[in-house]
Design a protein around this motif. Structure first.
Motif, PDB file in Angstrom:
ATOM      1  N   PHE A   1       0.788  -1.224   0.000  1.00  0.00           N
ATOM      2  CA  PHE A   1       0.000   0.000   0.000  1.00  0.00           C
ATOM      3  C   PHE A   1       0.827   1.284   0.000  1.00  0.00           C
ATOM      4  N   VAL A   2       2.069   1.222   0.448  1.00  0.00           N
ATOM      5  CA  VAL A   2       2.901   2.432   0.464  1.00  0.00           C
ATOM      6  C   VAL A   2       3.890   2.433  -0.702  1.00  0.00           C
ATOM      7  N   PHE A   3       4.508   1.279  -0.963  1.00  0.00           N
ATOM      8  CA  PHE A   3       5.542   1.218  -1.994  1.00  0.00           C
ATOM      9  C   PHE A   3       5.054   0.554  -3.285  1.00  0.00           C
ATOM     10  N   ASN A   4       3.762   0.230  -3.356  1.00  0.00           N
ATOM     11  CA  ASN A   4       3.141  -0.348  -4.550  1.00  0.00           C
ATOM     12  C   ASN A   4       3.834  -1.619  -5.041  1.00  0.00           C
ATOM     13  N   GLU A   5       4.286  -2.440  -4.114  1.00  0.00           N
ATOM     14  CA  GLU A   5       4.908  -3.701  -4.481  1.00  0.00           C
ATOM     15  C   GLU A   5       3.819  -4.751  -4.715  1.00  0.00           C
ATOM     16  N   PRO A   6       3.984  -5.597  -5.702  1.00  0.00           N
ATOM     17  CA  PRO A   6       2.970  -6.634  -5.953  1.00  0.00           C
ATOM     18  C   PRO A   6       3.004  -7.699  -4.853  1.00  0.00           C
ATOM     19  N   ILE A   7       1.842  -8.286  -4.587  1.00  0.00           N
ATOM     20  CA  ILE A   7       1.750  -9.377  -3.613  1.00  0.00           C
ATOM     21  C   ILE A   7       1.146 -10.584  -4.323  1.00  0.00           C
ATOM     22  N   PRO A   8       1.980 -11.549  -4.686  1.00  0.00           N
ATOM     23  CA  PRO A   8       1.453 -12.756  -5.328  1.00  0.00           C
ATOM     24  C   PRO A   8       0.581 -13.548  -4.352  1.00  0.00           C
ATOM     25  N   ILE A   9      -0.280 -14.379  -4.880  1.00  0.00           N
ATOM     26  CA  ILE A   9      -1.208 -15.162  -4.069  1.00  0.00           C
ATOM     27  C   ILE A   9      -0.466 -16.052  -3.076  1.00  0.00           C
ATOM     28  N   VAL A  10       0.673 -16.582  -3.465  1.00  0.00           N
ATOM     29  CA  VAL A  10       1.451 -17.437  -2.566  1.00  0.00           C
ATOM     30  C   VAL A  10       1.878 -16.648  -1.333  1.00  0.00           C
ATOM     31  N   ARG A  11       2.255 -15.391  -1.506  1.00  0.00           N
ATOM     32  CA  ARG A  11       2.640 -14.547  -0.372  1.00  0.00           C
ATOM     33  C   ARG A  11       1.440 -14.270   0.529  1.00  0.00           C
ATOM     34  N   LEU A  12       0.268 -14.071  -0.086  1.00  0.00           N
ATOM     35  CA  LEU A  12      -0.942 -13.866   0.717  1.00  0.00           C
ATOM     36  C   LEU A  12      -1.258 -15.098   1.564  1.00  0.00           C
ATOM     37  N   VAL A  13      -1.073 -16.269   0.996  1.00  0.00           N
ATOM     38  CA  VAL A  13      -1.284 -17.508   1.750  1.00  0.00           C
ATOM     39  C   VAL A  13      -0.289 -17.576   2.906  1.00  0.00           C
ATOM     40  N   GLY A  14       0.953 -17.212   2.648  1.00  0.00           N
ATOM     41  CA  GLY A  14       1.959 -17.193   3.701  1.00  0.00           C
ATOM     42  C   GLY A  14       1.593 -16.240   4.823  1.00  0.00           C
ATOM     43  N   VAL A  15       1.096 -15.060   4.468  1.00  0.00           N
ATOM     44  CA  VAL A  15       0.666 -14.077   5.467  1.00  0.00           C
ATOM     45  C   VAL A  15      -0.491 -14.645   6.291  1.00  0.00           C
ATOM     46  N   ALA A  16      -1.440 -15.286   5.632  1.00  0.00           N
ATOM     47  CA  ALA A  16      -2.572 -15.886   6.349  1.00  0.00           C
ATOM     48  C   ALA A  16      -2.093 -16.969   7.315  1.00  0.00           C
ATOM     49  N   LEU A  17      -1.124 -17.774   6.898  1.00  0.00           N
ATOM     50  CA  LEU A  17      -0.585 -18.809   7.780  1.00  0.00           C
ATOM     51  C   LEU A  17       0.132 -18.205   8.989  1.00  0.00           C
ATOM     52  N   ILE A  18       0.855 -17.113   8.767  1.00  0.00           N
ATOM     53  CA  ILE A  18       1.521 -16.424   9.884  1.00  0.00           C
ATOM     54  C   ILE A  18       0.488 -15.938  10.884  1.00  0.00           C
ATOM     55  N   ILE A  19      -0.570 -15.314  10.389  1.00  0.00           N
ATOM     56  CA  ILE A  19      -1.619 -14.810  11.283  1.00  0.00           C
ATOM     57  C   ILE A  19      -2.239 -15.960  12.068  1.00  0.00           C
ATOM     58  N   CYS A  20      -2.552 -17.049  11.398  1.00  0.00           N
ATOM     59  CA  CYS A  20      -3.130 -18.215  12.094  1.00  0.00           C
ATOM     60  C   CYS A  20      -2.164 -18.751  13.147  1.00  0.00           C
ATOM     61  N   GLY A  21      -0.906 -18.824  12.820  1.00  0.00           N
ATOM     62  CA  GLY A  21       0.093 -19.316  13.762  1.00  0.00           C
ATOM     63  C   GLY A  21       0.211 -18.435  14.995  1.00  0.00           C
ATOM     64  N   VAL A  22       0.206 -17.121  14.798  1.00  0.00           N
ATOM     65  CA  VAL A  22       0.306 -16.203  15.928  1.00  0.00           C
ATOM     66  C   VAL A  22      -0.938 -16.317  16.807  1.00  0.00           C
ATOM     67  N   VAL A  23      -2.102 -16.418  16.189  1.00  0.00           N
ATOM     68  CA  VAL A  23      -3.347 -16.572  16.974  1.00  0.00           C
ATOM     69  C   VAL A  23      -3.272 -17.845  17.807  1.00  0.00           C
ATOM     70  N   LEU A  24      -2.819 -18.930  17.217  1.00  0.00           N
ATOM     71  CA  LEU A  24      -2.705 -20.191  17.961  1.00  0.00           C
ATOM     72  C   LEU A  24      -1.688 -20.096  19.096  1.00  0.00           C
ATOM     73  N   LEU A  25      -0.583 -19.402  18.855  1.00  0.00           N
ATOM     74  CA  LEU A  25       0.439 -19.246  19.894  1.00  0.00           C
ATOM     75  C   LEU A  25      -0.072 -18.437  21.088  1.00  0.00           C
ATOM     76  N   MET A  26      -0.860 -17.419  20.800  1.00  0.00           N
ATOM     77  CA  MET A  26      -1.335 -16.527  21.856  1.00  0.00           C
ATOM     78  C   MET A  26      -2.593 -17.030  22.557  1.00  0.00           C
ATOM     79  N   ALA A  27      -3.204 -18.054  21.992  1.00  0.00           N
ATOM     80  CA  ALA A  27      -4.442 -18.582  22.581  1.00  0.00           C
ATOM     81  C   ALA A  27      -4.156 -19.201  23.940  1.00  0.00           C
ATOM     82  N   LYS A  28      -5.106 -19.042  24.819  1.00  0.00           N
ATOM     83  CA  LYS A  28      -4.989 -19.661  26.149  1.00  0.00           C
ATOM     84  C   LYS A  28      -5.065 -21.170  25.988  1.00  0.00           C
ATOM     85  N   LYS A  29      -4.535 -21.883  26.940  1.00  0.00           N
ATOM     86  CA  LYS A  29      -4.495 -23.359  26.878  1.00  0.00           C
ATOM     87  C   LYS A  29      -5.866 -23.961  26.853  1.00  0.00           C
TER      88      LYS A  29
END
Length: 122
Positions: A94-122
């Motif tokens: 959004f700032v530097f107008n770099e393209p984001i391929p779909i594979v990178r978007l999937v990677g970002v989604a996996l990172i978000i899911c991983g962080v949510v799982l890490l921070m979740a209470k037991k």
């Protein structure tokens, strides 16, 4: 992670992302590195305001991270900092107008899911 710790964590992540922004902005001013301009680039790093600001934000993020390490388990905190990757990808798009391929978007989604799982209470 308590609310105070979470706020410090978010500030640390934001400081890291702001640092990325200024480092990228400063790097664009320097231009591309070649064998013939290496010394001028090293000098340019110390004299380009954006790069100095970016390094200061990184230092601030590191200080907050160290403070958080006194209270939050490393196994939660270290992987959670990966959120900087998510925000850096968005910054690039959004700032530097770099393209984001779909594979990178999937990677970002996996990172978000991983962080949510890490921070979740037991």
């Amino acid at each position: 992670m308590s609310i105070q710790e979470f706020v410090l964590f978010l500030i640390s992540v934001v400081a890291g992302v702001v640092g990325q922004f200024f480092l990228k902005s400063g790097a664009l001013k320097l231009g591309q590195l070649t064998a013939s301009n290496a010394i001028s680039h090293v000098i340019g790093i110390a004299t380009t305001p954006e790069l100095v600001i970016g390094l200061c934000f990184y230092a601030g993020a590191a200080v907050l991270y160290i403070l958080l390490l006194t209270r939050v388990p490393l196994s939660i905190l270290a992987p959670s900092v990966a959120l900087q990757y998510v925000f850096s990808v968005m910054l690039g798009r959004f700032v530097f107008n770099e393209p984001i391929p779909i594979v990178r978007l999937v990677g970002v989604a996996l990172i978000i899911c991983g962080v949510v799982l890490l921070m979740a209470k037991k």
